[in-house]
Motif scaffolding. Structure first.
Motif, PDB file in Angstrom:
ATOM      1  N   GLN A   1       0.820  -1.214   0.000  1.00 10.30           N
ATOM      2  CA  GLN A   1       0.000   0.000   0.000  1.00 10.30           C
ATOM      3  C   GLN A   1       0.857   1.268   0.000  1.00 10.30           C
ATOM      4  O   GLN A   1       0.588   2.208  -0.764  1.00 10.30           O
TER       5      GLN A   1
ATOM      6  N   ASP B   1       2.915  -0.435  -4.584  1.00 10.33           N
ATOM      7  CA  ASP B   1       1.889  -0.035  -5.549  1.00 10.33           C
ATOM      8  C   ASP B   1       2.201   1.313  -6.195  1.00 10.33           C
ATOM      9  O   ASP B   1       1.734   1.590  -7.304  1.00 10.33           O
TER      10      ASP B   1
ATOM     11  N   GLY C   1       1.951  -9.463  -4.228  1.00  9.90           N
ATOM     12  CA  GLY C   1       1.949  -8.409  -5.222  1.00  9.90           C
ATOM     13  C   GLY C   1       2.673  -8.826  -6.485  1.00  9.90           C
ATOM     14  O   GLY C   1       3.196  -9.936  -6.603  1.00  9.90           O
TER      15      GLY C   1
END
Length: 610
Positions: free
Chosen positions: A150, A154, A215
């Motif tokens: 987060q 990203d 991820g």
């Protein structure tokens, strides 16, 4: 044992600082700790015996200041092992750090850990910047993985290139190495990243890339630059070394500290003395070597303060390279003199850039070298290359230039000698011709034979060749000397002897010898080729360079590099020309002997006439 004697000498050298007693078990315990824990035990040969002997020398034990004794022991052990990481300290207040259990850390504190450990930005031109000061291990990574995604990952995942700043990374966990490396590699096949030998357990652990990650991966195609400094130490060094040797990252900055994957601070004899010992050793499976002690050498060495600007310059260049190489391929396909080779060279050059062959280039000099090497390998033509822009020449002073360019002499038996080292191309053709006749040609035209020395002639323009050749043929003879096909324009230039010349002809009857060497190139070879082909001159010396007709230059980037392409070649319908192969002399001798041999041939000829 020799290493042990060095240690003993150092201990004795400092033993005069003696006033207060320490226990002799300090020495034996130091030896035992090192022998049981030091990662390279082969360096400890003889140490145990020497330390045992030293423990019986009262002068060494009677050192008043414990800090001095710690320093003496440190110097002695380092001199024996050659390892600056080993250190003995006196630290009465030392309390081993005990990090809190991960499950006890509140979520808000974990966020703070992430933000303090990793600084993330997206710079201009869509370049990610990650500054990491501590490389977290597997346990922490699993706990704060969603927070990392987060707050960090990203943000940088969509970028076109990344700068990973490890200049200030001074700590980390061994289990964090595969996590970081795996984000910049493919899921398959798995890659053997590192092997770590742990001395206390005598176990070697292999570190491999991970097939699954939290991820998405950054991948293997986008530029990755790692910044380092002399303060980069430990686990961060391992990450940099692994990614460098996988050819996945370019390291920019300073040579790193040369630390260890693991250093333990071990108590000696239940005293306040401790020894810091590298207890594990990393060995890279690609190099078979370790970065420990010596550090990680950067691919591009610059001051750490300049590393980020250098990294940005490299990324900018790499973004331009595919277009530069593709333009070079197009220019070769359209202009290279030998059209049957040009298309193949262009196709293979584009394939190379598509395969990533140019993805790790870090400077324009590297690009020039790589592109030139590939063009040579694909074409076999050393004239086809990328080079610097040609310098801008100052305005020419014609008479001084011509006097410096030409050297003339008349030898015994009225043998003329003329040397010049380039073929010039001047806009004032008539004016230059008259200057050459007045200052050069008239000095040798009345000789009975001539030697033309082209051993150091690197070529130049082919424009003067037809005129020069004409001086050695008779006025009533018009000869087609050669045909030069220019592929860039699709035209053929016919070289013929000229009916009118400035000054007198030498004619076709008097002897002419031309001296050559492996340095004779370009337009000089074209002249030699013509004169040999028509039997007008005897060639003495060495095989010529096998260069090319004067090439053209094409701008392929905004930088200082140009593409050099031979666009024309000699008429090959009458057989092989000289381009790429050179011209063999009639009389083969080392270039240093060519002039004497030529004079000997002519002197013998004139002697025979008498």
């Amino acid at each position: 044992m020799a290493q042990g004697l060095v240690l003993l000498a150092i201990l004795l050298a400092f033993s005069n600082n003696a006033y207060c007693n320490f226990s002799s078990t300090l020495f034996t315990d130091l030896a035992k700790v090192l022998l049981d824990n030091y990662c390279s035990p082969e360096k400890l040969f003889g140490m145990e015996e020497v330390l045992s002997f030293a423990s019986s020398i009262t002068e060494i034990l009677n050192i008043q200041d414990p800090s001095i004794l710690a320093r003496i022991l440190t110097d002695g052990v380092r001199s024996t092992t050659g390892d600056p990481r080993v250190k003995v300290t006196y630290d009465p207040g030392f309390i081993p750090a005990a990090p809190p259990a991960v499950h006890d850390i509140p979520p808000e504190h974990l966020v703070a850990v992430v933000k303090s450990t990793v600084n993330v930005e997206v710079l201009e031109n869509d370049i990610a910047y990650l500054k990491i000061q501590h490389i977290i291990g597997e346990e922490i990574a699993q706990k704060i993985g969603p927070l990392l995604l987060q707050h960090v990952w990203d943000k940088v995942l969509p970028t076109s290139a990344m700068i990973l700043d490890l200049r200030y990374a001074v700590s980390g966990e061994l289990s964090g190495i595969p996590y970081i490396v795996s984000y910049y590699t493919d899921p398959e096949p798995l890659i053997h990243i590192d092997s770590v030998y742990d001395r206390p357990s005598n176990i070697t652990t292999e570190l491999w890339s991970m097939p699954t990650l939290l991820g998405k991966r950054y991948g293997t195609s986008k530029p990755l630059i790692i910044l380092t400094s002399r303060n980069t130490v430990g686990i961060a060094e391992d990450v940099a070394y692994c990614l460098k040797n996988l050819k996945r990252a370019t390291v920019v900055g300073e040579n790193t500290a040369g630390g260890s994957v693991k250093i333990d601070q071990i108590n000696l004899s239940n005293t306040d003395f401790y020894v810091s010992v590298p207890v594990a050793k990393s060995t890279n499976p690609i190099t078979g070597k370790s970065w420990e002690v010596v550090g990680v050498a950067p691919n591009v060495e610059v001051d750490a303060n300049d590393a980020i600007n250098t990294a940005l310059t490299i990324i900018k260049l790499r973004a331009e390279i595919p277009a530069i190489v593709k333009l070079a391929a197009t220019l070769v396909a359209q202009n290279y003199a030998f059209d049957n080779i040009a298309a193949n060279v262009a196709e293979k050059l584009e394939a190379l850039v598509a395969s990533g062959e140019y993805s790790m280039i870090s400077s324009r000099d590297e690009l020039k070298a790589k592109l030139s090497a590939d063009l040579l390998e694909l074409s076999g033509d050393k004239c086809l290359k990328m080079t610097d822009n040609p310098p801008v020449l100052p305005p020419l002073m014609l008479v001084p230039l011509i006097k410096d360019t030409f050297r003339t002499e008349v030898f015994e038996n009225n043998i003329g000698y003329m040397r010049f080292d380039m073929f010039g191309d001047f806009p004032q053709v008539a004016e230059v011709a008259q200057i050459i006749v007045d200052n050069v040609w008239n000095k040798v035209v009345e000789t009975d034979a001539m030697i033309i020395d082209l051993r150091n002639n690197f070529g130049g323009s082919t424009n003067p060749i037809a005129g020069l050749c004409s001086y050695f043929f008779d006025e009533d003879m018009q000869i087609v000397l050669d045909k030069l096909y220019d592929r860039s324009s699709g035209t053929t230039k016919v070289l013929v002897t000229l009916p009118e010349l400035t000054g007198r002809r030498y004619g076709s009857k008097k002897g002419l010898l031309i001296l050559t060497s492996r340095n004779t190139a370009g337009a000089a070879e074209e002249f030699v080729y013509i004169m040999k082909k028509f039997g007008r001159a005897m060639i003495v010396g060495e095989l010529t360079q096998g260069s090319c007709q004067p090439p053209k230059t094409f701008q392929v980037s905004d930088g200082d590099g140009v593409l050099v392409i031979p666009v024309s070649h000699s008429d090959t319908t009458q057989g092989p020309a000289w381009e790429g192969t050179g011209i063999a002399p009639h009389v083969s001798v080392p270039e240093s002997e060519a002039l004497d041999v030529a004079k000997g041939i002519l002197n013998k000829h004139f002697l025979g006439q008498k």
